[in-house]
Write a protein that holds these residues in place. Sequence first.
Motif, short mmCIF file in Angstrom:
data_model
loop_
_atom_site.label_atom_id
_atom_site.label_comp_id
_atom_site.label_asym_id
_atom_site.label_seq_id
_atom_site.Cartn_x
_atom_site.Cartn_y
_atom_site.Cartn_z
N ASP A 101 135.45 43.06 50.80
CA ASP A 101 136.08 41.82 50.32
C ASP A 101 137.07 42.09 49.19
OD1 ASP A 101 136.53 39.09 50.40
OD2 ASP A 101 135.02 38.65 48.89
N VAL A 102 138.08 42.87 49.48
CA VAL A 102 139.14 43.19 48.51
C VAL A 102 140.26 42.16 48.66
CG1 VAL A 102 140.83 44.92 47.79
CG2 VAL A 102 138.57 45.64 48.59
N TRP A 103 140.68 41.59 47.54
CA TRP A 103 141.67 40.51 47.57
C TRP A 103 143.03 40.92 47.01
CZ3 TRP A 103 141.56 35.46 49.39
CH2 TRP A 103 140.36 35.07 49.98
N SER A 104 143.13 42.09 46.43
CA SER A 104 144.43 42.48 45.87
C SER A 104 144.56 43.98 45.84
CB SER A 104 144.60 41.91 44.45
OG SER A 104 143.71 42.55 43.55
N ILE A 105 145.80 44.44 45.85
CA ILE A 105 146.08 45.87 45.74
C ILE A 105 145.65 46.37 44.37
CG2 ILE A 105 147.95 47.56 45.67
CD1 ILE A 105 149.48 45.65 47.62
N GLN A 106 145.84 45.53 43.35
CA GLN A 106 145.49 45.92 41.98
C GLN A 106 144.00 46.20 41.83
OE1 GLN A 106 147.32 43.28 42.84
NE2 GLN A 106 149.35 43.95 42.13
N ALA A 107 143.17 45.47 42.59
CA ALA A 107 141.73 45.67 42.50
C ALA A 107 141.35 47.09 42.90
CB ALA A 107 141.00 44.66 43.38
N LEU A 108 141.89 47.55 44.01
CA LEU A 108 141.54 48.90 44.46
C LEU A 108 142.21 49.96 43.59
CD1 LEU A 108 139.80 50.15 46.68
CD2 LEU A 108 141.87 50.47 48.02
N GLU A 109 143.42 49.69 43.13
CA GLU A 109 144.09 50.65 42.26
C GLU A 109 143.29 50.89 40.99
OE1 GLU A 109 147.36 52.36 42.51
OE2 GLU A 109 146.59 52.05 44.52
N ALA A 110 142.69 49.82 40.45
CA ALA A 110 141.89 49.96 39.22
C ALA A 110 140.67 50.84 39.45
CB ALA A 110 141.46 48.57 38.73
N ILE A 111 140.10 50.76 40.64
CA ILE A 111 138.89 51.53 40.95
C ILE A 111 139.22 52.98 41.28
CG2 ILE A 111 136.92 51.69 42.52
CD1 ILE A 111 137.27 48.60 42.90
N ARG A 112 140.39 53.21 41.87
CA ARG A 112 140.75 54.57 42.31
C ARG A 112 140.81 55.57 41.16
NH1 ARG A 112 145.79 55.12 46.23
NH2 ARG A 112 145.38 57.28 45.67
N ILE A 141 137.31 56.15 51.88
CA ILE A 141 137.08 54.79 51.40
C ILE A 141 137.28 53.84 52.58
CG2 ILE A 141 137.97 52.92 49.94
CD1 ILE A 141 138.71 55.00 47.87
N ILE A 142 136.35 52.93 52.75
CA ILE A 142 136.51 51.85 53.73
C ILE A 142 136.62 50.56 52.95
CG2 ILE A 142 135.57 50.71 55.77
CD1 ILE A 142 133.77 53.09 56.23
N LEU A 143 137.61 49.75 53.29
CA LEU A 143 137.69 48.43 52.64
C LEU A 143 137.79 47.34 53.69
CD1 LEU A 143 140.81 47.07 52.54
CD2 LEU A 143 141.18 49.01 51.02
N THR A 144 137.25 46.19 53.37
CA THR A 144 137.42 45.00 54.22
C THR A 144 138.24 43.99 53.44
OG1 THR A 144 135.48 43.75 53.46
CG2 THR A 144 135.13 45.42 55.18
N THR A 145 139.11 43.29 54.13
CA THR A 145 139.98 42.33 53.46
C THR A 145 140.48 41.30 54.45
OG1 THR A 145 142.00 42.06 52.13
CG2 THR A 145 142.02 43.79 53.81
N LEU A 146 140.79 40.12 53.92
CA LEU A 146 141.44 39.08 54.72
C LEU A 146 142.94 39.28 54.81
CD1 LEU A 146 139.67 35.95 53.19
CD2 LEU A 146 139.48 36.64 55.56
N LEU A 147 143.48 40.08 53.90
CA LEU A 147 144.93 40.13 53.71
C LEU A 147 145.53 41.38 54.35
CD1 LEU A 147 144.95 39.02 49.98
CD2 LEU A 147 145.13 37.59 52.02
N LEU A 148 146.44 41.15 55.27
CA LEU A 148 147.05 42.26 56.01
C LEU A 148 147.88 43.15 55.10
CD1 LEU A 148 147.47 43.58 58.76
CD2 LEU A 148 149.39 42.03 59.14
N ASP A 149 148.57 42.57 54.11
CA ASP A 149 149.41 43.40 53.24
C ASP A 149 148.56 44.32 52.36
OD1 ASP A 149 148.41 41.40 51.65
OD2 ASP A 149 150.30 40.93 50.66
N VAL A 150 147.39 43.86 51.93
CA VAL A 150 146.49 44.71 51.16
C VAL A 150 146.02 45.88 52.00
CG1 VAL A 150 144.23 44.82 50.02
CG2 VAL A 150 145.74 42.86 49.62
N ALA A 151 145.60 45.59 53.24
CA ALA A 151 145.12 46.65 54.14
C ALA A 151 146.22 47.66 54.42
CB ALA A 151 144.62 46.03 55.44
N SER A 152 147.41 47.18 54.72
CA SER A 152 148.52 48.07 55.07
C SER A 152 148.91 48.96 53.91
CB SER A 152 149.72 47.25 55.54
OG SER A 152 149.40 46.48 56.68
N PHE A 153 149.04 48.37 52.71
CA PHE A 153 149.46 49.14 51.55
C PHE A 153 148.44 50.23 51.21
CE2 PHE A 153 149.41 50.04 47.01
CZ PHE A 153 150.74 50.35 46.77
#
Length: 761
Positions: free
Chosen positions: A282-293, A305-317
């Motif tokens: 349930d990742v909602w922003s690119i910034q969220a994952l960047e902070a954890i990386r 890393i596996i992430l699930t998200t509603l947002l296609l741009d987050v997944a793609s980036f």
Amino acid sequence: MADSAVIFVLEKIINLLAEEVILLQGVKRDIQYIKDELERMIAFLGVADAFEEGDAEVKVWVRQVRDVANDIEDVINESMLLSYDHHFHGSCCFIAKSFFSIRNIKSRHKLVFEIQAIKSRVHHIAVVHQRYRYKYYVPEQGSSSNQAYDTANDRRGDALLLEETKIVGIKNSRQQLIGWLVEDDPRLKIVSSVGMGGSGKTTLVKKVYKDAAAKKNFNSLAWITVSMSFKVKEVLKDMIQQLYDEVKQPTPESLSTMSSNRLKIIAKVFLQSRTYVLVFDDVWSIQALEAIRYALPDVNNERRIILTTLLLDVASFCSTETNGYVYEVKPLSAEELWILFCRKAFHGNSCPSCLESISRNILKKCGGLPLAIVAIGGVLATKNRNKIREWGMLNHNLGLALDSNNKFESMRIVLLLNFKDLPYYLNPCVLHLSIYNKDHLIELEDVADGYLNELINRSLIHPVQYNDDGSIKLGQIHDLYRELIFLKPRDDNFTATVDEQNKLWPKKTQRLSLHGMLGNLQVKGPVTKLRSLLTFGVADPQSFSCISQVLENEILDLSYMLLPPPFLQNLYLTGHIVKLPKCIQALNSLVKIYFRWTRLTEDPLKYLQDLPNLVHLEFLVGYTGEKLYFEQRKFQKLKLLNLDKLEGLRLITIGEGVVPHLEKMVIQRCAFLESVPNEIECLLNLKVLEFFDMPNEFITTLHPDKQGADSWKVSHIHEVCYTYWRDGCWMVHSLKEKDSNQMSGHSGAVVTRTYGRRNSL
């Protein structure tokens, strides 16, 4: 979504005040007061959305705010119009000025009165606002606007507890993801699972996470739920706790009080020499994952890393940055849907034959979403299988059930996550989607590309058809989302839909949508706030009569349209127009023009004939004159022409070299038209000529076997037919087929019955 209406109207107020409008100097202070109070309400409106459904008083207050915002917008539009009138006529002669002042003095007094009345309403709303702010005071760090989201978030862990036997349709998907995880590449890779709420993203990743192959190939595994309102420290503490628990080691002392930087160092040291799979759900922003990386060591030792998200741009980036992969979760197949539904609704038994048709209709509305099937199947499992009517009621009123039945609460919350955190400018776009009828394909215009791409990114619109250049041409809203948002706009007076099931005529709405055959629906009074009218599948004469009642007293004043959008391509004019503005001649980019109930008295063709890119021209009760004249060598690109219900029309004349590329002409319900257009025989590229509900005397002139005087004029056209509405369907008679049958020694015309919409280009 009330805050979006208020933000929108605030922008208009700010622009109005900036214009220093002379007309409004006397009430400028009132407008400033309205602006200030609305600004104070904005912050609380976001909180109020979370409590609206559970508190009837708050719901009324939110509706009052929304209504006053809509009324303010109407007043602003009117004031800007009168202001323009004031400036425009400022240089006129004395007589013109006097006439203008007398004509508009009532309008200006009315406007001042309306602004003062709105100020009074805003004051009352502001007093109630102060009471609710105290009642629902929430500390800044824990905004209650996320309460619904937190409830849904608590249910995400259920995916980790699902039994294997309750999951269907993920075998191939699971193997695909596992293959990406264990491929021979030591670099960090991010695998993203993306899809709309309820599509099974978390369930799929859970099966991958629990798979023996993952445990065999990696030293450490952890499952971390991120969420929309994540806090880096909490996410890091959760991850560290899981990593230490897995190796049965105690976590470092004072973990709960450590800073974010200290937590990142601990996580990085622990993972330095280990292979691992970390799931961020349930990742909602690119910034969220960047902070954890930054907590992950930069070493080549098979990190995944596996992430699930509603947002296609987050997944793609995220996946592109690491040469990873994106897996778009697809709807279940028809067979998988049926297995899951029967497993839930009938406890694994087969569906009774008497319920199969209803069950399959319900499944279609679920649109392949496992969450919806499980939730709806669970509700149906409690119903008596012999009471078919109860099952039918759920099928026909699914939207109402989703909104009011507490058994659907979890599903409703998950589905509504796609609407969470929408920018204010997208809220009206989402509400606007409710005007389309079920299964309607939405034409995606270039001008709205940015907004539509954001809705596609959130899976609110699904691409169906693409243009040659790869851009999206047609899209569709998921049936369940349409059901969920269908009721909201009516409550907000944003839109209203009238159809065969819902014939409740709206008292106050801004956008009206008419669906299907409305029969003898009685229009109860004018829709005074109406801004747009759309029709879908309206084909029968009774429905057209209903529409005429709506627009009977509406007049569009286009005299103020001095500078229309220069790149406008499609122009739809609906409502009575006294006169077309000459500026329409300057719209060189126009491709399509549709006049509906405009009832023009002057021949409009002279304003349109030189438009260099006009391809499509339609009239529906658009012109009241007796003659239409297409001048010589005009309309050089026109391909489609539709003339509908031009009740005064008697003669159509086509000059030499005009409409050389016309391919299709439709003439319908022009009762006094004396003959086919003069010189139609010269239109060599005309392929289709169709007549709807035209008098028998007119059609007789086209029959060669009845010595029709005009039959030779249309002999070169490939398809000529006449059509009548009979017994709820179109009866299509082809003149060409009749000629063919007669030559073959057979008598009688071939008649085709069609039920869809035919009388359009």
